[in-house]
Enzyme design. Structure first.
Site, short mmCIF file in Angstrom:
data_model
loop_
_atom_site.label_atom_id
_atom_site.label_comp_id
_atom_site.label_asym_id
_atom_site.label_seq_id
_atom_site.Cartn_x
_atom_site.Cartn_y
_atom_site.Cartn_z
N ASN A 231 -0.63 -1.22 -27.20
CA ASN A 231 1.26 -0.99 -28.36
C ASN A 231 1.03 0.36 -28.94
O ASN A 231 -0.42 0.26 -29.92
CB ASN A 231 0.91 -2.83 -29.12
CG ASN A 231 0.93 -3.62 -28.33
OD1 ASN A 231 1.41 -3.70 -27.47
ND2 ASN A 231 -0.21 -4.54 -29.00
N HIS B 161 -5.85 2.87 -30.04
CA HIS B 161 -6.20 2.03 -29.02
C HIS B 161 -5.57 1.70 -28.19
O HIS B 161 -4.47 1.15 -27.78
CB HIS B 161 -7.65 1.25 -29.63
CG HIS B 161 -6.85 0.41 -30.25
ND1 HIS B 161 -5.21 0.64 -31.89
CD2 HIS B 161 -6.19 -1.31 -30.60
CE1 HIS B 161 -5.22 -0.10 -31.96
NE2 HIS B 161 -5.32 -1.80 -31.62
#
Length: 353
Positions: free
Chosen positions: A156, A169
């Site tokens: 995301n 991440h």
């Protein structure tokens, strides 16, 4: 690649993936953490036939911390983070606030780089290849857990998506069931296989797309295209040309070419809306075959599924988002404001310098 597994102060597993074989990872987690307590529970909806994870402990998770308190940056001096060492290449660790835990599966965080201000698109091809190795290794390891039926690697990116930590991440969800979206694909594959006397639906879709005008990028081993019935204004599917069920099935040639193709695709995504625009928010989702039994999908085996990545943004034009309103959220019928052919044309024409 060198892999080093260790434990955080509360017992969670952390794994370093290093480019150098001589890397030493012996830093201890010096934080006074208690053992994590999770309340994850899977509840099945009898009408829709899908499942919901109820995880009330996640209400207290870290939310938009300042950069100097980022829990995904390396530890430095008295500033202690989730990563005990003072540097890293790629790190994977068990999520402190997991949606799935124990008999309900497992959730992991994947830190792509120690550089807080970078993005996946900023990685070198060597770094991107290491992330691919980490995804593949975790898929293999998690598939052996008795509570895991499907492994989902995803990223995301952007506050508009709902990201609460700005460090580059991604995450890995290991589900104890076959996800509804995958089940829909498998039912379509089963129906097509029976109707055509054995033809694979993924192969048929890929063959059709290769002949159409929606190709965005094409290499020797990978192809990226905007699908015929794209749900999102800008949505790209990335497929290896040789069908494999999961990341473990990729051969060396496909692994070698992947970083170049994927980085180019991400860099083009950031230029869709022109110079001066903020980074494009997106979701990048790997679709892999379940590791559980497939008896409910008549005649389908794992090898019938095609590994692929779906990349899409919720931004429909400069400064405007695509909201999932009545038709989408209430009835799951998407309305796309950008013709897929135009989206593909835009992604072809933007340079990724």
């Amino acid at each position: 690649m060198k892999k080093t597994s260790t434990r955080l102060a509360d017992g969670r597993e952390l794994i370093y993936y290093d480019l150098r074989d001589d890397s030493v990872r012996d830093a201890a987690d010096r934080r006074p953490l208690d053992r994590t307590v999770t309340t994850s529970e899977i509840r099945r909806d009898p009408l829709l036939g899908d499942s919901v994870a109820v995880a009330s402990h996640r209400q207290g998770r870290t939310y938009h911390p300042p950069a100097d308190e980022c829990p995904l940056c390396p530890s430095e001096g008295d500033r202690l983070s989730e990563i005990p060492d003072s540097s890293y290449d790629v790190v994977v660790f068990e999520n402190r606030f997991p949606s799935l835990a124990g008999d309900s599966g497992r959730c992991e965080v994947v830190c792509f780089t120690s550089d807080h201000n970078a993005a996946f698109a900023d990685l070198s091809e060597e770094q991107a290849a290491l992330v691919l190795e980490a995804w593949t290794d975790r898929t293999s390891e998690l598939s052996h857990l008795p509570s895991v039926e499907q492994v989902f690697c995803f990223e995301n990116r952007g506050a508009e998506i709902g990201v609460t930590l700005q460090h580059p991440h991604g995450q890995i969800y290991a589900y104890p069931f076959t996800t509804p979206r995958t089940a829909l694909m498998l039912r379509s594959v089963a129906a097509h296989k029976e109707m055509t006397g054995g033809e694979n639906l993924f192969d048929a879709v890929l063959e059709r797309e290769l002949a159409e005008e929606r190709i965005v990028l094409e290499g020797e081993h990978w192809v990226a295209f905007v699908p015929y019935a794209a749900h999102w204004p800008y949505e790209v599917h990335l497929y290896p040309k040789r069908r494999v069920p999961d990341l473990l099935g990729l051969d060396e040639a496909a692994r070698t070419e992947f970083p170049k193709v994927y980085l180019e695709l991400l860099r083009r995504f950031d230029r869709i809306f022109g110079e001066g625009e903020p980074p494009t928010p997106y979701i990048a989702a790997w679709h892999q075959a379940p590791f559980g039994a497939l008896e409910e999908f008549d005649g389908v085996v794992r090898e019938d599924f095609a590994l692929h990545l779906e990349l899409f943004t919720i931004r429909r034009t400069s400064g405007k988002l695509k909201f999932l309103a009545g038709s989408e959220s209430g009835m799951n019928v998407f309305i796309n404001d950008v013709p897929p052919e135009r989206a593909a044309e835009r992604l072809r024409e933007v340079a990724s310098s």
